[in-house]
Design a protein around this motif. Structure first.
Motif, PDB file in Angstrom:
ATOM      1  N   SER A 192       0.518   3.199 -10.139  1.00  0.00           N
ATOM      2  CA  SER A 192       0.494   4.495 -11.044  1.00  0.00           C
ATOM      3  C   SER A 192       0.642   4.614 -12.510  1.00  0.00           C
ATOM      4  O   SER A 192       0.029   5.150 -13.342  1.00  0.00           O
ATOM      5  N   THR A 203       0.822  -1.375  -0.221  1.00  0.00           N
ATOM      6  CA  THR A 203       0.456   0.115  -0.216  1.00  0.00           C
ATOM      7  C   THR A 203       0.750   1.246  -0.161  1.00  0.00           C
ATOM      8  O   THR A 203      -0.129   3.309  -0.466  1.00  0.00           O
ATOM      9  N   THR A 221       2.065  -0.277  -5.727  1.00  0.00           N
ATOM     10  CA  THR A 221       2.083   0.539  -5.756  1.00  0.00           C
ATOM     11  C   THR A 221       2.471   1.853  -7.194  1.00  0.00           C
ATOM     12  O   THR A 221       1.505   2.193  -7.358  1.00  0.00           O
ATOM     13  N   THR A 271      -0.977   4.425   4.448  1.00  0.00           N
ATOM     14  CA  THR A 271      -0.418   3.033   4.471  1.00  0.00           C
ATOM     15  C   THR A 271      -0.422   2.780   6.255  1.00  0.00           C
ATOM     16  O   THR A 271      -1.365   1.340   6.237  1.00  0.00           O
ATOM     17  N   GLY A 274      -5.886  -2.647  -9.771  1.00  0.00           N
ATOM     18  CA  GLY A 274      -6.126  -2.051  -8.253  1.00  0.00           C
ATOM     19  C   GLY A 274      -6.805  -3.695  -8.068  1.00  0.00           C
ATOM     20  O   GLY A 274      -6.513  -3.808  -6.784  1.00  0.00           O
ATOM     21  N   ASP A 277       3.758   4.049  -1.150  1.00  0.00           N
ATOM     22  CA  ASP A 277       4.277   4.463  -2.551  1.00  0.00           C
ATOM     23  C   ASP A 277       5.747   4.154  -2.785  1.00  0.00           C
ATOM     24  O   ASP A 277       6.588   4.570  -3.348  1.00  0.00           O
TER      25      ASP A 277
END
Length: 542
Positions: A396, A385, A392, A502, A410, A387
């Motif tokens: 994106s 979760t 993740t 997160t 996702g 970035d």
């Protein structure tokens, strides 16, 4: 400086339950020595620490008049929601109380204490959620103001607010157990083996409250969040959290009632449920383990008490530097959790050795299995979760080709992310069962599974702090946008908010993982109680 002043007091509190266990182990009558008073230490320490932090947060400046007004709007909305929810919940509790009272006093199938234990469980669960939400809705503007000074100032205010939630949950949980232990054992002279089955009932009350708080709050927050996003897409040029979007306040309210009050009530139920279920399993497994019922019952509450104090110490380690990356912010929170984990592992070994003896190191190993399982779940939740990691980042990239590919990717990522936590829970459960002697004595093995649940939740004070911190940081970002603060402030709150997303997922992982072990412990306690004592006796004691 504050750390150096507070650390000696925290260490002194930590020594007390360990010293008490050592004193019990060296006593000639240790098997009959009631050391449950150490639970009061954990409860009072957690609640006093939560009070001190709440006072510290409230002393921070909430900013200018516009920031105060926005914060008040969130407070009013959150209280309006909880007020309506509690009205409905009270009706359900009164109906169930009447039914339990009829079964207890009319048909005499349940202990006369059961209806009241049910009510106290629901009351403390609701109270924990309310206190956490009360502080969180007032910490949002203070976090935004702190972010004007530095990133660490904003982090400390938000994290302190989240710690109030965490410490309130564990403090009230141990308080509920302490009160009922004193009443049943000393005021009403109930036998030790009959106390845990009665206590399980306030886990039932907490579960009912958690059902309303978690589902109701969760649905509210997601509906408000989606509504706010839809307005932003319809009204061109309006950024996220724009003051012209009336749904923004509702979105901020939802963060508090769902992810603070709802999560607090949910984890309160798992926390007390795991402890009392393990106490019940201990009373049944004591004969197979060749220890007294009192000794077996005291192990889970002693571990929980040490966990509270270790969590308090761990919170002082959470801090960061200006312009910290997401990795640095994650490490700041991890340091506190990992430090608490190591400290609990070491001190719980001492507790087990002097409480039930060196031949039961498997019991300690079972608790460690749960403790490690919780950390593994937390780590991989962060991995999927944050970035800062590849999953993740790759997701994106899918957004560049449109919403369809993003939704598919996702959904796939979300499903894949459950694999390791599920395997971890299964492996942890099996390890706890066999390490505690389940192959030779199934009752002892199930007792080990219960201790694994207690071990997983022993760091709840700091784990829930990292979770409840997220909505505060999210609200702070909204206030920074609506109050037109400097862009630098919004950058800092966005960094905290991203981290909060997160940590909120990590909290959900702990909630679900611990709920599995707690449910297994409760079902095992019920089954074993029937097998050992017979159905009629089980109903007689609760």
């Amino acid at each position: 400086m504050r750390f150096r002043r507070t650390l000696p007091a925290a260490i002194a509190l930590l020594v007390l339950p360990v010293w008490s266990a050592v004193a019990q182990g060296s006593s000639s009558s240790g098997a009959d020595n009631d050391q449950m008073w150490v639970t009061w230490i954990g409860s009072i320490a957690a609640l006093l620490f939560a009070l001190a932090l709440a006072i510290g947060v409230m002393r921070k400046s909430p900013g200018d008049d516009r920031m105060k007004e926005l914060s008040r709007n969130v407070q009013v909305g959150a209280w309006a929601y909880l007020k309506q929810q509690y009205k409905v919940v009270i009706i359900f509790f009164l109906i169930l109380f009447a039914i339990l009272a009829l079964i207890s006093y009319g048909f005499e199938l349940l202990s006369p204490f059961v209806p009241f234990a049910f009510i106290t469980g629901g009351f403390f669960s609701a109270l924990a959620g309310y206190i956490g939400m009360y502080v969180a809705t007032r910490a949002n503007a203070r976090t935004a103001f702190g972010a004007q000074q530095s990133l660490n100032s904003g982090l400390r205010v938000a994290f302190s607010s989240g710690t109030v939630m965490g410490m309130t949950v564990v403090g009230l949980g141990l308080l509920d157990i302490s009160i009922w232990w004193v009443l049943l054992r000393f005021a009403f002279d109930v036998a030790v083996e009959d106390i845990p089955p009665i206590m399980i009932t306030f886990g039932m009350g907490a579960s009912l409250m958690a059902l309303f708080a978690r589902l109701g709050g969760g649905i509210f927050t997601k509906a408000a969040d989606v509504g706010a996003d839809l307005v932003g897409k319809v009204e061109a040029g309006i950024p996220e959290d724009d003051a012209r979007n009336p749904a923004t306040i509702a979105d901020n309210v939802g963060d508090n009632v769902g992810d603070v009050a709802g999560m607090g009530a949910d984890l309160y139920e798992s926390y007390v449920g795991s402890i009392v279920a393990t106490m019940a399993l201990g009373s049944i497994a004591s004969s197979a383990m060749d220890v007294s019922v009192l000794q077996a019952v005291q192990v889970p509450v002693s571990v929980a008490t040490v966990g509270v104090i270790c969590s308090i110490i761990g919170t002082f380690i959470v801090r960061t530097k200006e312009n910290a990356s997401q990795h640095s912010l994650l490490m700041a929170l991890r340091r506190g959790t990992w430090f608490s984990t190591i400290l609990i592992a070491a001190l719980s070994l001492v507790l087990v050795l002097v409480t039930v003896g060196s031949k039961f190191l498997g019991v300690w190993a079972a608790m460690i299995a749960g403790l490690l399982a919780g950390n593994v779940i937390g780590y991989f939740t962060e991995y999927y979760t944050s970035d800062n990691y590849k999953p993740t980042q790759d997701l994106s990239v899918q957004a560049k080709t449109g919403p369809a590919t993003l939704i598919i990717a996702g959904h796939a990522l979300g499903m894949a992310s459950t694999l390791i936590p599920v395997i971890t829970i299964v492996v942890g459960t099996l390890l706890a069962f066999f390490l505690s002697g389940g192959a030779a004595a199934p009752a002892a093995g199930l007792y080990g599974v219960g201790l694994a649940a207690v071990g997983m939740l022993s760091t709840l004070g700091i784990t829930l702090a990292t979770d409840a911190y997220g909505p505060v940081a999210d609200n702070a970002g909204g206030i920074a946008e609506m109050a037109h603060l400097d862009p630098e402030v919004r950058e800092r709150t966005d960094a905290l908010d991203s981290l909060g997303n997160t940590t909120a997922a990590t909290g959900k992982g702990f909630a679900i993982g611990s709920a599995v072990l707690t449910a297994l412990s409760l079902l095992s306690a019920f089954k074993d109680s029937i097998q050992v004592d017979g159905l009629h006796r089980t109903f007689d004691v609760g």
